[in-house]
Design a protein around this motif. Structure first.
Motif, PDB file in Angstrom:
ATOM      1  N   PRO A  76      33.711  45.585  44.251  1.00 47.40           N
ATOM      2  CA  PRO A  76      33.647  44.201  44.749  1.00 47.40           C
ATOM      3  C   PRO A  76      34.788  43.371  44.184  1.00 47.40           C
ATOM      4  N   LEU A  77      35.218  42.394  44.960  1.00 49.82           N
ATOM      5  CA  LEU A  77      36.382  41.587  44.589  1.00 49.82           C
ATOM      6  C   LEU A  77      35.947  40.255  43.990  1.00 49.82           C
ATOM      7  N   ASP A  78      36.447  39.962  42.793  1.00 50.27           N
ATOM      8  CA  ASP A  78      36.265  38.624  42.253  1.00 50.27           C
ATOM      9  C   ASP A  78      37.371  37.724  42.807  1.00 50.27           C
ATOM     10  N   GLU A  79      37.408  36.485  42.396  1.00 50.21           N
ATOM     11  CA  GLU A  79      38.349  35.532  42.974  1.00 50.21           C
ATOM     12  C   GLU A  79      39.793  35.963  42.746  1.00 50.21           C
ATOM     13  N   GLY A 121      44.773  38.295  44.991  1.00 50.89           N
ATOM     14  CA  GLY A 121      45.804  39.326  44.963  1.00 50.89           C
ATOM     15  C   GLY A 121      45.909  40.055  46.285  1.00 50.89           C
ATOM     16  N   LEU A 122      44.766  40.337  46.914  1.00 47.45           N
ATOM     17  CA  LEU A 122      44.768  40.987  48.222  1.00 47.45           C
ATOM     18  C   LEU A 122      45.407  40.087  49.271  1.00 47.45           C
ATOM     19  N   LEU A 123      45.065  38.802  49.244  1.00 43.08           N
ATOM     20  CA  LEU A 123      45.644  37.869  50.207  1.00 43.08           C
ATOM     21  C   LEU A 123      47.168  37.844  50.076  1.00 43.08           C
ATOM     22  N   THR A 124      47.656  37.874  48.864  1.00 42.18           N
ATOM     23  CA  THR A 124      49.110  37.892  48.649  1.00 42.18           C
ATOM     24  C   THR A 124      49.724  39.144  49.259  1.00 42.18           C
ATOM     25  N   GLU A 125      49.072  40.296  49.068  1.00 42.75           N
ATOM     26  CA  GLU A 125      49.571  41.536  49.645  1.00 42.75           C
ATOM     27  C   GLU A 125      49.563  41.489  51.171  1.00 42.75           C
ATOM     28  N   LEU A 126      48.584  40.812  51.732  1.00 39.64           N
ATOM     29  CA  LEU A 126      48.482  40.722  53.193  1.00 39.64           C
ATOM     30  C   LEU A 126      49.400  39.640  53.772  1.00 39.64           C
TER      31      LEU A 126
END
Length: 347
Positions: free
Chosen positions: A139-142, A147-152
């Motif tokens: 599960p992803l914390d904030e 970090g995922l949003l930055t990669e996307l």
């Protein structure tokens, strides 16, 4: 003497062949027998990452589903697939035989689970659903989500950037893997619908169309109404009228919204309040499905500039303020003393 010796060798060789044939027939007969007498019985079984076939066969024996676990290992050696089993959750029906069981493990015929991202929910709600799914890992914390949003390549508010749908996955798949698929799906659907859009729309970019689609998504659950609601919003934009849609006010309030809108709330200015500000809000306000995107890009023609909720999930559309006020009195007069429901007002 030599003749007797040759006859003995031949006899022994023949006996070995016969015994081998009988052994193969016995092995084949056993391998073709169903695992259980009751073919409808099902075993929920997990092959963990790193499990060997020897360990898997032993566990099946311990569970009472295989009497001779070494047979499975022998069949795998004969087919040269001993190291090719796939980890995952399996639903093993009692009616299959040992050959079919081995084929199931080698082909990776694992059990798939599903998770539903609901149209009209927020990205925060969707992330919570994913994080709480017992079969999704990591599960992803904030911080991890950012970090995922930055990669996307998603900057700022990520609302609306993930496509609502039913996603199937294997046990152990990650929350991030589902989000990546949802983001890719949204990009694909939006691009397809943008290419097939109508002419003379008030959007400069696909993202603006996505914002509009989120308003439509939140305003109605009746699919046939979406193009008509889109038409109202597009015409209001063209006339420099405020959109005045309640869901934007609610979104702008965040956690402060407790289920009821008052007139005071409608007057409270936020970047998302379309009662106090012209044009579209700065970002989408929800996850958006294809129907809402299609409606935003293909609004229904007409002259209606107002709509009011009937109370049954649908709306009454009006061309003039006088007609609209009559509809408000008919459908919402009781609700409008202090609390407020979805209604467009005059500027």
């Amino acid at each position: 003497m030599v003749r007797k010796l040759l006859l003995g060798v031949f006899s022994g060789f023949f006996t070995l062949i016969l015994l081998a044939g009988l052994a193969w027939m016995s092995l084949n007969w056993y391998a073709e027998q169903p695992l259980r007498e009751n073919p409808d019985e099902v075993l929920e079984f997990t092959i963990r990452p790193g499990d060997s076939l020897i360990r898997v066969a032993s566990r099946l024996s311990d569970a009472g589903w295989i009497k001779f676990p070494q047979v499975i290992r022998l069949l795998a050696r004969i087919d040269n697939v001993a190291g090719d089993i796939h980890a995952g959750d399996y639903l093993i029906p009692g009616g299959i035989n040992k050959y079919e069981l081995l084929k199931m493990f080698v082909s990776g015929d694992v059990r798939y689970y599903d998770v539903v991202l609901v149209e009209g929910s927020t990205v925060g709600e969707a992330l919570q659903v994913l994080n709480e799914h017992e079969k999704l890992s990591q599960p992803l914390d904030e911080d991890a989500f950012q970090g995922l949003l930055t990669e996307l390549g998603i900057e700022g508010n990520p609302e609306g950037q993930f496509y609502p749908d039913t996603y199937f996955f294997e046990s152990g798949d990650t929350v991030e893997s589902v989000l990546r698929r949802a983001n890719a799906r949204m990009s694909s659907v939006l691009a397809e619908e943008w290419e097939a859009r109508s002419k003379n729309l008030p959007y400069e970019t696909p993202y603006e169309a996505l914002i509009m689609a989120s308003l439509i998504e939140k305003e109605t659950g009746a699919g046939w109404e979406r193009p008509e609601i889109s038409g109202v919003f597009v015409r209001r934009l063209g006339k420099r009228m405020r959109l005045q849609t309640d869901p934007t006010v609610i979104y702008g309030m965040g956690d402060r919204y407790q289920g009821r809108l008052s007139r005071r709330m409608l007057r409270e200015d936020t970047p998302y309040n379309t009662y106090t500000r012209h044009g579209l809000p700065p970002t989408p306000i929800a996850l958006v499905g294809r129907e809402a995107i299609n409606a935003a890009l293909n609004p229904k023609g007409g002259k209606s500039l107002y709509f009011v909720a009937r109370g049954d999930g649908t709306h009454h559309f009006s061309e003039t303020l006088a007609e609209h006020n009559r509809a408000v009195r008919k459908y919402q007069i009781v609700e409008r003393r202090e609390d407020y429901r979805s209604t467009l007002e005059a500027q």
